[in-house]
Every structure is written in C-alpha cells, then in structure tokens.
Design a protein around this motif. Sequence first.
Motif, PDB file in Angstrom:
ATOM      1  N   CYS A   1       0.969  -1.096  -0.068  1.00  0.00           N
ATOM      2  CA  CYS A   1       0.043  -0.059   0.060  1.00  0.00           C
ATOM      3  C   CYS A   1       0.911   1.101  -0.012  1.00  0.00           C
ATOM      4  O   CYS A   1       1.681   1.222   0.518  1.00  0.00           O
ATOM      5  CB  CYS A   1      -0.985   0.007   1.322  1.00  0.00           C
ATOM      6  SG  CYS A   1      -1.925   1.414   1.273  1.00  0.00           S
TER       7      CYS A   1
ATOM      8  N   LEU B   1      -5.863   5.266   6.116  1.00  0.00           N
ATOM      9  CA  LEU B   1      -6.682   4.294   6.365  1.00  0.00           C
ATOM     10  C   LEU B   1      -6.431   4.153   8.095  1.00  0.00           C
ATOM     11  O   LEU B   1      -7.629   3.635   8.633  1.00  0.00           O
ATOM     12  CB  LEU B   1      -6.196   3.177   5.791  1.00  0.00           C
ATOM     13  CG  LEU B   1      -6.513   3.010   4.283  1.00  0.00           C
ATOM     14  CD1 LEU B   1      -5.875   1.874   3.689  1.00  0.00           C
ATOM     15  CD2 LEU B   1      -8.252   2.975   3.917  1.00  0.00           C
TER      16      LEU B   1
ATOM     17  N   MET C   1      -8.386   6.896   9.963  1.00  0.00           N
ATOM     18  CA  MET C   1      -9.892   6.968   9.600  1.00  0.00           C
ATOM     19  C   MET C   1     -10.482   5.753  10.256  1.00  0.00           C
ATOM     20  O   MET C   1     -11.532   5.719  10.923  1.00  0.00           O
ATOM     21  CB  MET C   1     -10.257   6.705   8.141  1.00  0.00           C
ATOM     22  CG  MET C   1     -10.093   8.271   7.315  1.00  0.00           C
ATOM     23  SD  MET C   1     -10.753   7.967   5.783  1.00  0.00           S
ATOM     24  CE  MET C   1      -9.444   6.833   4.780  1.00  0.00           C
ATOM     25  N   ALA C   2      -9.502   4.769  10.539  1.00  0.00           N
ATOM     26  CA  ALA C   2     -10.222   3.636  11.372  1.00  0.00           C
ATOM     27  C   ALA C   2      -9.744   3.732  13.020  1.00  0.00           C
ATOM     28  O   ALA C   2     -10.555   3.312  13.830  1.00  0.00           O
ATOM     29  CB  ALA C   2      -9.406   2.191  10.982  1.00  0.00           C
TER      30      ALA C   2
ATOM     31  N   GLY D   1      -9.697  11.175   2.146  1.00  0.00           N
ATOM     32  CA  GLY D   1     -10.666  10.195   2.514  1.00  0.00           C
ATOM     33  C   GLY D   1     -11.844  10.729   2.496  1.00  0.00           C
ATOM     34  O   GLY D   1     -12.192  11.960   2.701  1.00  0.00           O
TER      35      GLY D   1
ATOM     36  N   ASN E   1     -15.726   9.356   3.933  1.00  0.00           N
ATOM     37  CA  ASN E   1     -16.634   8.422   4.663  1.00  0.00           C
ATOM     38  C   ASN E   1     -15.754   7.399   4.980  1.00  0.00           C
ATOM     39  O   ASN E   1     -16.239   6.172   4.855  1.00  0.00           O
ATOM     40  CB  ASN E   1     -17.778   8.028   4.102  1.00  0.00           C
ATOM     41  CG  ASN E   1     -18.812   9.345   3.569  1.00  0.00           C
ATOM     42  OD1 ASN E   1     -18.867  10.131   4.545  1.00  0.00           O
ATOM     43  ND2 ASN E   1     -19.385   9.365   2.498  1.00  0.00           N
ATOM     44  N   GLY E   2     -14.670   7.496   5.516  1.00  0.00           N
ATOM     45  CA  GLY E   2     -13.773   6.179   5.871  1.00  0.00           C
ATOM     46  C   GLY E   2     -13.160   5.404   5.074  1.00  0.00           C
ATOM     47  O   GLY E   2     -12.195   4.624   5.487  1.00  0.00           O
ATOM     48  N   ARG E   3     -13.374   5.970   3.709  1.00  0.00           N
ATOM     49  CA  ARG E   3     -12.425   5.315   2.639  1.00  0.00           C
ATOM     50  C   ARG E   3     -11.563   6.080   2.025  1.00  0.00           C
ATOM     51  O   ARG E   3     -11.797   7.187   2.066  1.00  0.00           O
ATOM     52  CB  ARG E   3     -13.500   4.428   1.790  1.00  0.00           C
ATOM     53  CG  ARG E   3     -14.228   3.471   2.467  1.00  0.00           C
ATOM     54  CD  ARG E   3     -15.188   2.858   1.522  1.00  0.00           C
ATOM     55  NE  ARG E   3     -16.048   1.837   2.301  1.00  0.00           N
ATOM     56  CZ  ARG E   3     -15.713   0.469   2.285  1.00  0.00           C
ATOM     57  NH1 ARG E   3     -14.572   0.077   1.836  1.00  0.00           N
ATOM     58  NH2 ARG E   3     -16.526  -0.661   2.891  1.00  0.00           N
ATOM     59  N   LEU E   4     -10.782   5.708   1.272  1.00  0.00           N
ATOM     60  CA  LEU E   4      -9.841   6.639   0.509  1.00  0.00           C
ATOM     61  C   LEU E   4     -10.787   7.013  -0.640  1.00  0.00           C
ATOM     62  O   LEU E   4     -11.489   6.498  -1.262  1.00  0.00           O
ATOM     63  CB  LEU E   4      -8.622   5.740  -0.235  1.00  0.00           C
ATOM     64  CG  LEU E   4      -7.705   5.202   0.825  1.00  0.00           C
ATOM     65  CD1 LEU E   4      -6.482   4.293   0.079  1.00  0.00           C
ATOM     66  CD2 LEU E   4      -6.972   6.275   1.281  1.00  0.00           C
TER      67      LEU E   4
ATOM     68  N   PRO F   1     -12.357   7.658  -4.153  1.00  0.00           N
ATOM     69  CA  PRO F   1     -12.095   7.249  -5.432  1.00  0.00           C
ATOM     70  C   PRO F   1     -11.712   8.101  -6.535  1.00  0.00           C
ATOM     71  O   PRO F   1     -11.667   9.279  -6.245  1.00  0.00           O
ATOM     72  CB  PRO F   1     -13.765   6.658  -5.814  1.00  0.00           C
ATOM     73  CG  PRO F   1     -14.434   7.759  -5.069  1.00  0.00           C
ATOM     74  CD  PRO F   1     -13.635   8.097  -3.677  1.00  0.00           C
TER      75      PRO F   1
ATOM     76  N   ARG G   1      -5.939  -2.837   6.830  1.00  0.00           N
ATOM     77  CA  ARG G   1      -7.348  -2.370   6.280  1.00  0.00           C
ATOM     78  C   ARG G   1      -7.132  -2.592   4.496  1.00  0.00           C
ATOM     79  O   ARG G   1      -8.056  -2.197   3.861  1.00  0.00           O
ATOM     80  CB  ARG G   1      -7.931  -1.004   6.333  1.00  0.00           C
ATOM     81  CG  ARG G   1      -8.156  -0.864   7.720  1.00  0.00           C
ATOM     82  CD  ARG G   1      -8.900   0.479   8.203  1.00  0.00           C
ATOM     83  NE  ARG G   1     -10.190   0.636   7.551  1.00  0.00           N
ATOM     84  CZ  ARG G   1     -10.699   1.528   7.154  1.00  0.00           C
ATOM     85  NH1 ARG G   1     -10.109   2.946   7.194  1.00  0.00           N
ATOM     86  NH2 ARG G   1     -12.031   1.469   6.497  1.00  0.00           N
ATOM     87  N   ILE G   2      -5.880  -3.032   4.144  1.00  0.00           N
ATOM     88  CA  ILE G   2      -5.964  -3.242   2.779  1.00  0.00           C
ATOM     89  C   ILE G   2      -6.295  -4.578   2.294  1.00  0.00           C
ATOM     90  O   ILE G   2      -6.169  -5.731   3.090  1.00  0.00           O
ATOM     91  CB  ILE G   2      -4.387  -2.771   2.197  1.00  0.00           C
ATOM     92  CG1 ILE G   2      -3.480  -3.769   2.811  1.00  0.00           C
ATOM     93  CG2 ILE G   2      -4.075  -1.389   2.748  1.00  0.00           C
ATOM     94  CD1 ILE G   2      -2.013  -3.572   2.456  1.00  0.00           C
TER      95      ILE G   2
END
Length: 287
Positions: free
Chosen positions: A113, A121, A124-125, A149, A151-154, A156, A286-287
């Motif tokens: 990653c 990540l 965010m977690a 980020g 909403n908690g994700r990378l 798009p 988280r990956i």
Amino acid sequence: MAHPYICLDVGGTQIKAAALSADGGLRTPLRVWDAHAGEEAEKVLDHLASIARQAGGAQAPQDVRLAFPGPFDYENGVCQMRGVAKYDRLYGVNVRLALAQRLNLTPQRLRFCNDAAAFALGEMAFGDAAGAQRAMFVCVGTGCGSAFGVNGRLAPEGFPGVPPGGLIYNAPFLSSCVDDHLSRRGLMALSLERMGEALDGKALAQRAKAGDREAIACFEAFGKRLCDGLEPFVRAFEPQLVCLGGQITQSADRFCGPLASLCRRRQATLRVTRDTSLRTLQGLLRI
C-alpha cells in the motif's frame, strides 16, 4: 489466538515495523531500523526480509503487509521508483515475489500500500479522522505524501477536488514541485538559503529550542510554504479535517500556525498525529 500481521512502514530514511493483531493492537514492540535505501537491490531485499522476521518475534511471518512510498505498482508489488533518491535500485523489481521467496511464503501472503494511504486508513479507523466525511492527509518526510478520505475510505479516482491518485507531490509549486519544498530536503534547502547550513528538522529544532532566532524564523518560513503549497488542495477538496503526519511534525508547534489559520478560514479542523508510524501500520490492516 490468530496469527499476527507483520506490518512494515518502509520510508526513505527509516523502516518501522511491528506485529499487529486484527484490532490494531501491537503484538510486538514497534521498532525502527535504518532504511539503507541506497544499497544494491539484493541487499535491500535481504534487509526487508530480515526486518519482517525480527518484527514477528518468535513466530515466523505468515501475513506481511508493507507501506511503500511511490511510485510503486501496489497491486503487483513492483517498485517503480527512479530518480527520487530512495530505492532507485529496486526499480522494476517484483518486491512481492522476491520477499515471498526469502520468507518462504506464497506471494498472496504479501500486500502493499502507499505509505500515505496507509496512514490515512489508520487515522480513519483508529485515529482523529474516525467519522470525518472528508479528510485530507499529508505526511511530510523524505518527500510529501498525501491521501484523501471520504466517509472512512480512500477517495475514489475522479472524486471532485482530489488530484490523480490522491497525490500532490508532483504538483507545481514555487521553482519546481511540492515534493521539493514540503519535505525534509525542502526544509534543509530553506535552512541553507537562510542560515548558510543545511539542517534537517531535528537539528533545526535543537537550534530553535536554544533560542536561535534564525532557526525559529526558518521554521516560520517553512510553515508559510506548507500553507501556500496545501491551500489549493484544501480549497478544491473542502475537507472537514486536515491531518498532518511525518517525522517533522514533532516540531509542528513551530510552523503550523499559517496552516491552522487557513483551516479555520475554510471551516476545517487541523490535527497533528501523535504517532504517524503506528497509524500507518494500523492502516495496513485495512488493505
């Protein structure tokens, strides 16, 4: 008990590693090694394998996850760095296959990653960005890493206000690009220009703590550059939170004033992470 994940944060100067449980807890102490990023490829690969084994403690590695700076083909595990003063001799090497062979693992047991993405990540977690709808992450170290980020994700690819790949390092800035100025070498170049000596963050902080006005002014000038370099991305992305990481943030109180003011004007919160390395390792889960 489930076997731990062996996680490595592979920087240009240092490599940090530890064994982590799935909930983000440390199963072995977080340790630091010199990176030897300029060595021959075989030596670097042997070094990485040795670190993975040491980080696992008494248990042989079964799942290994690595955060690498870019450019890097993370899906296939192939290094694409060249001309960036770190890991140039790994260019074109399939690091996944090479390490799998050294660690006696199937290649699928190794994942990769981007280091700034892993930091994002992790935040965010497990950190300050938990629950933030939009967050921008910047790591100032050997280079200037970044991630965005949502909403908690990378974020798009193509998300409004996010540069390609979430990368800001190659954006035009001052005489060249962001990476050349918002980084360790950028700070050293600035201190050389203003003080006649190329000082890194640690040395400059020691001078500033002793009351050296030129060192204090150098940090302030770097803070202005940091704000100016990040402002276009803050305006375009409109984050709720800006999270700053990297080794230099140990001196954040000496240079973060302009960026904090920008964040307040843009109705964003600025946070400086307390442990970039731990968050990066946790992000690898988280990956």
